[in-house]
Design a protein around this motif. Structure first.
Motif, mmCIF file in Angstrom:
data_model
loop_
_atom_site.group_PDB
_atom_site.id
_atom_site.type_symbol
_atom_site.label_atom_id
_atom_site.label_comp_id
_atom_site.label_asym_id
_atom_site.label_seq_id
_atom_site.Cartn_x
_atom_site.Cartn_y
_atom_site.Cartn_z
ATOM 1 N N HIS A 126 64.615 25.019 56.121
ATOM 2 C CA HIS A 126 64.283 23.987 57.099
ATOM 3 C C HIS A 126 65.519 23.279 57.641
ATOM 4 O O HIS A 126 65.437 22.598 58.675
ATOM 5 C CB HIS A 126 63.321 22.960 56.485
ATOM 6 N N THR A 127 66.661 23.397 56.973
ATOM 7 C CA THR A 127 67.885 22.844 57.546
ATOM 8 C C THR A 127 68.382 23.695 58.715
ATOM 9 O O THR A 127 69.194 23.227 59.517
ATOM 10 C CB THR A 127 69.006 22.741 56.498
ATOM 11 N N LEU A 128 67.887 24.933 58.797
ATOM 12 C CA LEU A 128 68.288 25.850 59.866
ATOM 13 C C LEU A 128 67.208 26.005 60.927
ATOM 14 O O LEU A 128 67.499 26.063 62.115
ATOM 15 C CB LEU A 128 68.613 27.234 59.279
ATOM 16 N N PHE A 129 65.945 26.091 60.488
ATOM 17 C CA PHE A 129 64.813 26.309 61.385
ATOM 18 C C PHE A 129 63.653 25.402 60.972
ATOM 19 O O PHE A 129 63.664 24.832 59.883
ATOM 20 C CB PHE A 129 64.354 27.781 61.349
ATOM 21 N N LYS A 130 62.649 25.312 61.832
ATOM 22 C CA LYS A 130 61.507 24.443 61.558
ATOM 23 C C LYS A 130 60.553 25.026 60.528
ATOM 24 O O LYS A 130 59.671 24.320 60.031
ATOM 25 C CB LYS A 130 60.745 24.146 62.857
ATOM 26 N N GLY A 131 60.698 26.306 60.215
ATOM 27 C CA GLY A 131 59.755 26.931 59.300
ATOM 28 C C GLY A 131 58.449 27.218 60.004
ATOM 29 O O GLY A 131 58.424 27.581 61.182
ATOM 30 N N ASN A 132 57.342 27.032 59.315
ATOM 31 C CA ASN A 132 56.029 27.227 59.922
ATOM 32 C C ASN A 132 55.065 26.165 59.404
ATOM 33 O O ASN A 132 55.435 25.299 58.600
ATOM 34 C CB ASN A 132 55.501 28.636 59.638
ATOM 35 N N LEU A 133 53.820 26.252 59.849
ATOM 36 C CA LEU A 133 52.835 25.236 59.489
ATOM 37 C C LEU A 133 52.630 25.172 57.978
ATOM 38 O O LEU A 133 52.532 24.081 57.406
ATOM 39 C CB LEU A 133 51.504 25.533 60.181
ATOM 40 N N PHE A 134 52.577 26.324 57.316
ATOM 41 C CA PHE A 134 52.351 26.345 55.877
ATOM 42 C C PHE A 134 53.506 25.691 55.117
ATOM 43 O O PHE A 134 53.279 24.913 54.182
ATOM 44 C CB PHE A 134 52.167 27.785 55.380
ATOM 45 N N SER A 135 54.748 26.008 55.502
ATOM 46 C CA SER A 135 55.900 25.437 54.793
ATOM 47 C C SER A 135 56.012 23.936 55.047
ATOM 48 O O SER A 135 56.383 23.174 54.150
ATOM 49 C CB SER A 135 57.190 26.150 55.212
ATOM 50 N N GLN A 136 55.687 23.512 56.245
ATOM 51 C CA GLN A 136 55.722 22.085 56.557
ATOM 52 C C GLN A 136 54.671 21.322 55.758
ATOM 53 O O GLN A 136 54.943 20.237 55.219
ATOM 54 C CB GLN A 136 55.523 21.886 58.058
ATOM 55 N N ARG A 137 53.479 21.904 55.663
ATOM 56 C CA ARG A 137 52.401 21.268 54.882
ATOM 57 C C ARG A 137 52.752 21.250 53.394
ATOM 58 O O ARG A 137 52.465 20.268 52.692
ATOM 59 C CB ARG A 137 51.084 22.003 55.106
ATOM 60 N N PHE A 138 53.385 22.330 52.916
ATOM 61 C CA PHE A 138 53.762 22.416 51.506
ATOM 62 C C PHE A 138 54.716 21.287 51.128
ATOM 63 O O PHE A 138 54.552 20.641 50.080
ATOM 64 C CB PHE A 138 54.404 23.777 51.236
ATOM 65 N N LEU A 139 55.720 21.040 51.963
ATOM 66 C CA LEU A 139 56.689 19.989 51.662
ATOM 67 C C LEU A 139 56.074 18.591 51.760
ATOM 68 O O LEU A 139 56.544 17.652 51.095
ATOM 69 C CB LEU A 139 57.892 20.096 52.604
ATOM 70 N N LYS A 140 55.040 18.465 52.561
ATOM 71 C CA LYS A 140 54.351 17.169 52.670
ATOM 72 C C LYS A 140 53.444 16.907 51.476
ATOM 73 O O LYS A 140 52.960 15.786 51.298
ATOM 74 C CB LYS A 140 53.522 17.132 53.955
ATOM 75 N N GLY A 141 53.198 17.951 50.679
ATOM 76 C CA GLY A 141 52.328 17.790 49.517
ATOM 77 C C GLY A 141 50.880 18.109 49.807
ATOM 78 O O GLY A 141 50.009 17.848 48.955
ATOM 79 N N ASP A 142 50.594 18.682 50.971
ATOM 80 C CA ASP A 142 49.218 19.060 51.303
ATOM 81 C C ASP A 142 48.759 20.226 50.435
ATOM 82 O O ASP A 142 49.564 21.062 50.004
ATOM 83 C CB ASP A 142 49.103 19.452 52.778
ATOM 84 N N THR A 143 47.460 20.298 50.196
ATOM 85 C CA THR A 143 46.892 21.377 49.408
ATOM 86 C C THR A 143 46.668 22.613 50.268
ATOM 87 O O THR A 143 46.101 22.529 51.360
ATOM 88 C CB THR A 143 45.557 20.953 48.776
#
Length: 331
Positions: free
Chosen positions: A96-113
């Motif tokens: 994520h320091t290089l690219f935005k990733g995707n929806l799943f990786s963003q949700r994972f870091l937010k702590g979403d299930t």
């Protein structure tokens, strides 16, 4: 026909690689364009800063580098074990320091299930990103694209800034590594851009020399330049990850080599330097030939005959390429 990178780069053969990228335009990467008077010297800082920041993200360390007027050299070390040790969270954060990733990786870091299918899909992405974060091709891509965007914006133009493919050479043994590092570190001296290695701006040798002067124990890995792969001393059991040579011995060897290459200063080989060359299994004439014309001495693979044959077995080559060059360069 040019071989794909997968047939040229294998950490099983060697973790060390010499890479060169050249500017495709007539305009300089750095320095002054004498036809227009435009100075691009500040771009050296752009490139050096970006180059030294990437090992904080990638599982790749820098052993040596030199930034020239229309190209740059870098010797890279792939630390595969470091990449394997990262947790899934660490891989995502680094990516994520290089690219935005995707929806799943963003949700994972937010702590979403995430449900089972989403976790399985994210795991596929994570392993792909883990592989890319230990890939020289991706390292060079991120580095070159960043500089190209800045240069294009400054020049108010579009199009290619770098040649299509960077050149890479696999450094198969300790001899090839030491000679290539010295070749890279001495580029500004050979080009008459600096009088001595320690005064050559935007090079690894200057950074190492400056830090060594300020250190009480320059050979201790923890007191060496933090942004570069450390020298960890001569080969021994249980040696930590790093370049297997004493830093002070390497600096002395490069200093002697630089004096000879300049042709205007007499340099007598010291006992320390002579001892290193003996351990590497080469004489001073072979060493000088490699450090002056390393790219001409070798092609894709650099090292002794035995190292070349072992690497080619790993990569499933039918015949070892450049065998005669390796035989002549390293007896």
């Amino acid at each position: 026909m040019t071989k794909p990178r997968s047939h040229q780069i294998s950490t099983e053969a060697t973790p060390y690689y010499h890479c060169v990228s050249r500017c495709v335009r007539r305009a300089f990467l750095c320095g002054t364009d004498h036809s227009t008077g435009q100075c691009y010297e500040h771009r050296r800082g752009w490139l050096e800063d970006k180059l030294l920041s990437l090992p904080q993200v990638f599982a790749i360390d820098i052993a040596a580098y030199a930034i020239m007027s229309n190209h740059y050299h870098v010797v890279l070390f792939i630390d595969s074990q470091r990449a394997k040790s990262w947790t899934d969270t660490e891989v995502i954060e680094r990516w994520h320091t290089l690219f935005k990733g995707n929806l799943f990786s963003q949700r994972f870091l937010k702590g979403d299930t995430l449900d089972k299918a989403q976790r399985a899909r994210l795991h596929i992405y994570i392993e792909e990103w883990r592989s890319r974060l230990s890939s020289i091709s991706w390292f060079m891509r991120i580095l070159n694209e960043a500089i190209a965007r800045e240069a294009n914006a400054e020049d108010e133009c579009t199009g290619r800034f770098w040649e299509g493919r960077f050149k890479s050479q696999a450094l198969l043994d300790e001899t090839a590594l030491a000679a290539c590092m010295a070749y890279v570190d001495l580029n500004p001296v050979r080009a008459n851009m600096a009088q001595t290695p320690e005064t050559s701006e935007h090079t690894s040798i200057k950074r190492r020399a400056d830090k060594a002067k300020a250190s009480k124990q320059p050979n201790h890995p923890n007191q060496q330049e933090y942004s570069l792969l450390p020298f960890v001393g001569n080969p021994r059991q249980g040696i930590p990850t790093g370049i297997q040579m004493k830093l002070t011995d390497y600096l002395e060897l490069v200093d002697w080599t630089g004096r000879i290459l300049r042709h205007d200063k007499k340099g007598a080989i010291s006992k320390n330097s002579e001892g290193i060359l003996t351990r590497l299994g080469i004489d001073d004439s072979q060493w000088l030939a490699m450090t002056e014309q390393f790219e001409a001495c070798f092609k894709t693979f650099a090292g002794g005959e035995q190292s070349l044959r072992l690497a080619c077995e790993t990569l499933n080559y039918q015949r070892p390429p450049g065998l005669s060059r390796c035989r002549s360069a390293i007896g």
